[in-house]
Structure formats: C-alpha cells, structure tokens
Write an enzyme that holds these catalytic residues in place. Structure first.
Site, short mmCIF file in Angstrom:
data_model
loop_
_atom_site.label_atom_id
_atom_site.label_comp_id
_atom_site.label_asym_id
_atom_site.label_seq_id
_atom_site.Cartn_x
_atom_site.Cartn_y
_atom_site.Cartn_z
N ASP A 452 0.89 -1.15 0.00
CA ASP A 452 0.00 0.00 0.00
C ASP A 452 0.93 1.21 0.00
O ASP A 452 1.64 1.45 0.99
CB ASP A 452 -0.86 0.02 1.26
N HIS A 508 4.56 -7.00 0.48
CA HIS A 508 4.22 -8.30 -0.07
C HIS A 508 5.01 -8.55 -1.35
O HIS A 508 5.60 -7.64 -1.92
CB HIS A 508 2.71 -8.37 -0.36
N SER A 595 8.82 4.66 4.78
CA SER A 595 9.85 3.77 4.23
C SER A 595 9.53 3.50 2.77
O SER A 595 8.52 3.96 2.25
CB SER A 595 9.93 2.48 5.03
#
EC number: 4.1.1.65
Length: 639
Positions: A452, A508, A595
């Site tokens: 995301d 992911h 990040s």
C-alpha cells in the site's frame, strides 16, 4: 468575427467535435423519458432528456451532475465540492441553514476506462479559520446510471470523516447522460446562431465562410466553397443545423476542421481527437442552468478554501500543483488514487515540512547532513524506535488515528485497537484476509503491487532520474551494492513503492519465485519523502537497506530492495533464503516511520501498466494497494 461571442462559438464546435465519438460509445443506450426536475426552495432546473446506460462499454459521454440540496444536523453556511478524476468543482456558499439548497450543476466527461467514483464533500464555512469537512459520500456513477429507479433525484448518506459509522447528513443529487442526438443539434444551433446574421436559421456561403475562419484551420479555410457544397446536402444554397452537425461530425473523425479551441485559443492536438473533444466540450459548456459549479481545482480541500483561494487565483499563484513541483517545493503532496481515479492530498504536518526543507533544500542543511547530521538522525531514529516499543506508547495510537482519520480504514484491520500493547504493534498491524485481493492469482506472468503505497514506475533508471530521483549518484550499482551482480538489471524497469506513515506497513511479494539470497547494507536514515528524493541527497543509495534477489520463471531475476528511513527502527522479513513464494504473500514489514521498497526488473522482462508510466512521466505518484496489477511479463513461453 464581430458578431456573437467566442464562448458561444466554442460551444458549437465542441459539440460537434465530440458528436460522432459519443454516438459510437453510446450505441447501446435506452432512451429515458423526458422529464423536468426541481428541488427545495430554489428555482427548479430543467434536466432535459437523458439516457440509461446498459453496460460498462457504454460508460462514456457527457453527463450532467447536479448537487441539489442537503439536510445537516446544525445550522451553518455550507458549500459542497465534487471531485472526479483530476478536477474538483464547488458550489456557491448558502445562507445560514440546516437544509442548504444549491441546485448546482456541472457537466463532466464519462469514459469507459476513466474515473467513475465522484467524491462529494460538504463543508461548513468559516472565514476566520479553515472550512471544516462535515460529511462526504462516494458516488459510483456507473452503478448509479445503470440501476433501475423510478426517481430522478437520489438521497444518500453523508458520512462523518472521523467514522464511517456516523451519518453527518443527507445529500440529494441527480445525474444523467445527455441524449447525444439532442446535444449535437443544440450545439449546432448555438454555433449556427453566431454567424446567422439575418437569424433565418440557415447559413449562407458568406456566413459559413466566417465560421470556418474561426476554426483556425488554414487548409479548411482554403476550400470553403468545397466544404459548403459538401454540407449543403439538399442543394438549396444554405446550410441547416442538421447539415452543419453532419459536416462537423464527419470531418472531425477523419480530417478535423477545428484546430484551435474557440474559447481559450489553445492549439488542439490533431492526433488526440478524443482529448480535443473533451477540451472543447468542457471548456465551453459549464452546465445548462444558472448555477454552474466553479471548477478546475485539483482537490476538494483546495476548492473549499473560498475567498482565500480566489485571492491566490487573482495573483496567478497557487501552492498546489501536480508533479515534481508539488512534491519537492509545496507543503502539499498530491497523489493520484488508482482506485477512485481522483487526486488526493497527502497529509504532512507543517512542522515536518519545514524541517525537511531546512535539511534537504538548502546548502546549510545539506552541509549539516554531511558533517555529523546523519549520525544524529540515526540516534534519533533508534531512540524513537525504542519509545514506540514501550507500553506507554499506546497513548500515541489515538493521536495518530485522529491525524490521519481521512486516510485510515480501521475496518480493514485484523485485530481491534485494544489488541495492541505498543504503538509499534499497531503500526505493523495485519489486515483481514481478503481485503487486499491479488490480481490474476493463478497467473504468474502478471506482477502485482507489493505495498500500500505511493508508486512511481519507470522503464529504466534514466527515466527515473529525469522525472523523479535527483540524487547526484543514483545508479543500479549504488542501489544494489557491491555484493550483488547488477549486470542483469542494467537498463531494466524500476518501480518505487513509497510508504507514508499512515499506510499499511507490511510489504508483499510482487512476483512468484524462489528467494535466492538476502544482502543487508548498512547506511543512513534519510527521509524518503519526495522533498528529500527530489533534492541532491542520495536517499536510496545511502540509506540502510536490505536487498533480496528472487528468481522467477516469467521475469528472470527480480531485485526487491527494502529501504529504511527516518524513524524506521528495523526491516523485518518473514521469508527465508531458499523459500518458494507466491506473489501477494507477505514478505515482511517496516517498523515505525515512512519507508520505501524498490523493485528492479531485468531489461525487457516486464511491460509495466500504462497508467502507472503515464502518471510517473508527469512526476505524479499513484496511490496503489497490495495486489493491484503492476505489469505483464514479456515472455510468451515458459517451460
């Protein structure tokens, strides 16, 4: 021309420029009965004839969206904004009331692959402080235009921005697609009236010639008599409304007659007929009534600023902008939401913006970073990480949620808030199974988004440094370090997933394959905010990072680089070397702070999605979610 107005002239040209295109796209529509609507205490608005859309293929045309009225829970002066795609429009401000009536209209473009979610935001106005968002709703225009309903006016809940479980009011609105046959005749009538000096409803050769001159097409101007003869189908020596409409529709599709927008004078792109049609239509036609919404704003917050924004418009300056300037200079970062196809504003505390500018955008700040500043930031990050792992840090959770209430969906969380014993546990929260569906799960030739995040995608490193990364030494070798062979990745595609603090912070896998190795590279902890990325700091090649190499059947080797940043205590992987992994599986997480993940593909091994490339070429980040499509393998056969 000396007769009529250029605005009226543009209307007719824009009508015909779009006419044939709309006829093709709306070939499968069913006529709705003619009707007239009105609401509230304000004057009624004639809504004319409309169409019922049958399928997604027909989701194209010019629609009239009307914000009629609202019912709120307290009295105030109200304004409403509607955002669709990269523009926002606003109503006027009402008198003090609990039931504001706007009857404000806006014509908007609907495209088969374009934005379909309209966000309506209702603000209480305050001239001394900022206007406050009280309620909002998302309207899926496709669903609305295809549903069966006996009513032309629909009432929907306005949700409280702090909680989707609280209803802040009711909104009444209407929307329908214009009848293209009626629209083209109306536009032809308007353009004809401009040069129909004797007002007989027909164009003589001299009147027709002046019209052609206004289109800015020298080739057409040199063959006016030929065009006039072609248009005069019945040979009566004049051109009627229907004949003019037919001429413009025919030529605009094959050999456009209109090269210049008659409203603003902008040169139109002959190779982009759809874009020209959109430009002229929306440039001219501001609605059918007297209460057309003002617009052209980028976000609803910008539109809600009222008199303050008008002052900035008068001065020909605004702190908003799309692209690199917005990310590197302004106090607002605009990103394009891939789900809603709408621009949204990323929230950043003003004090943080000031601090980042002072560090990354001037010589004293850069000098400080080079002379011990990096070590200080490292210690601050470690100290903050320890603080966020303490039991006392749970009191920061409500503050965090309040700060990002418009950008957090707590209903997606796997566990309730009382489950978390520290702030960091909340920060690395897991999501419920299934809330991030993985695109084409059974096809390993399709790569997906790994976080995301705010995404930038480039065909190669050269494009990334031209449009986004301004570090002085950025390179694939610098990014991957000396312990990784960079030869397979030279000239390959590069994708940057930037995670803001409010994002889900587990990353992911974008592809399926075998994890060959991990390489951990120590480094600094610069912020990964665009203010730093667009400065001369080498954020990505100097920050602490972990490189993993994934061997795949369809994409060759893929380098997955997890990059730490200011206030990020650690990078944790949940997979190990030698594991075979499926795309979409969790790969790891970042502890507190913003990040970034960067994926580098081998040259010519992936065809990235065009919308991601298009946005990135404008230096505009795309807001994506885990599992959305990223690109397709270029390999056709895999044994």
């Amino acid at each position: 021309m000396g007769h009529g107005s250029s605005k009226d002239l543009s209307s007719s040209t824009s009508s015909h420029s779009r006419r044939e295109r709309l006829r093709q796209k709306l070939r499968r529509v069913v006529r709705r009965d003619s009707r007239s609507k009105g609401s509230g205490s304000g004057s009624g608005s004639g809504y004319g004839n409309g169409f019922k859309l049958v399928s997604a293929d027909d989701f194209a045309g010019i629609a009239l969206l009307t914000l009629i009225s609202a019912k709120m829970t307290f009295k105030d002066k109200w304004l409403a904004c509607v955002s669709l795609g990269e523009q926002t429009f606003r109503t006027n401000i009402t008198d003090q009331t609990e039931e504001p009536v706007w009857n404000s209209e806006k014509k908007v473009l609907l495209e088969s692959n374009g934005p379909r979610i309209a966000r309506v935001s209702v603000y209480e106005t305050n001239l001394l402080k900022k206007n406050n968002l009280i309620g909002y709703c998302d309207i899926d225009l496709f669903l609305f235009l295809t549903q069966d309903s006996d009513s032309d006016v629909v009432e929907v809940d306005l949700l409280d921005p702090s909680s989707n479980d609280i209803v802040a009011g009711k909104l009444s609105f209407s929307c329908f697609v214009e009848d293209p046959e009626e629209t083209e005749k109306d536009f032809a009538r308007r353009i004809l009236s401009i040069v129909d000096y004797n007002e007989d409803g027909y164009l003589s050769l001299s009147e027709f010639s002046e019209l052609i001159d206004a289109f800015g097409n020298q080739i057409a101007a040199n063959k006016k008599q030929e065009l006039f003869k072609y248009a005069d189908k019945n040979g009566d020596g004049v051109v009627s409304i229907d004949e003019l409409a037919s001429l413009l529709a025919h030529h605009q599709e094959k050999e456009p007659l209109i090269n210049t927008c008659p409203v603003c004078g902008e040169l139109l792109d002959a190779s982009n007929r759809v874009g020209s049609m959109v430009h002229m239509t929306l440039c001219f036609n501001e609605g059918t009534g007297n209460n057309a919404m003002s617009g052209g704003y980028l976000t609803d917050k910008q539109a809600s600023y009222g008199w303050l924004l008008k002052l900035s418009e008068w001065a020909h300056y605004s702190s908003y902008g799309i692209g690199l300037h917005s990310g590197s200079k302004a106090g607002h970062i605009l990103v394009f939401d891939r789900t809603t196809k709408r621009l949204v504003e990323e929230l950043i505390d003003a004090k943080i913006i000031l601090a980042m500018r002072s560090l990354y955008q001037n010589k004293p700040g850069l000098f400080f970073l080079g002379k011990g500043g990096k070590e200080i930031m490292q210690k601050l990050s470690e100290k903050q990480g320890e603080k966020m792992n303490s039991a006392d840090s749970t009191k920061e959770i409500p503050k965090f949620i309040e700060l990002f209430k418009d950008q957090l969906n707590l209903s997606d969380m796997k566990y309730p808030l009382n489950h978390f014993k520290t702030f960091n546990e909340f920060f690395i929260r897991e999501l419920k199974p299934g809330v991030r569906p993985i695109a084409f799960m059974d096809r390993d030739d399709t790569a997906v988004c790994g976080a995301d995040s705010r995404l930038m995608a480039f065909k190669n490193v050269e494009e990334s440094t031209r449009f986004w990364i301004k570090g002085r030494k950025f390179s694939i070798q610098g990014l991957l370090g000396n312990d990784v062979s960079v030869r397979p990745f030279i000239g390959g595609a590069l994708v940057i997933f930037r995670l803001a603090p409010q994002d889900y912070h587990r990353f992911h896998l974008p592809v399926s394959g075998t994890i060959e190795r991990f390489v951990h590279i120590p480094g600094s902890l610069y912020t990964v905010n665009p203010i730093a990325v667009n400065s001369l700091c080498d954020v990505f090649t100097e920050n602490k990072r972990a490189v993993s190499i994934i061997s795949t059947a369809y994409f060759g080797k893929v380098a997955f680089v997890a990059i730490g940043a200011t206030m990020v205590g650690s990078i944790t992987f949940t997979k190990e070397e030698g594991d075979y992994v499926q795309k979409g599986e969790e790969f790891g997480y970042f502890s507190f702070g913003g990040s970034t993940v960067i994926c580098v593909f081998e040259k010519d091994m992936i065809k990235l999605d065009e919308d991601l490339l298009d946005n990135s070429s404008r230096s505009l980040e795309t807001l994506v979610r885990v599992g959305m499509t990223l690109g397709l393998s270029t390999k056709t056969n895999v044994q």
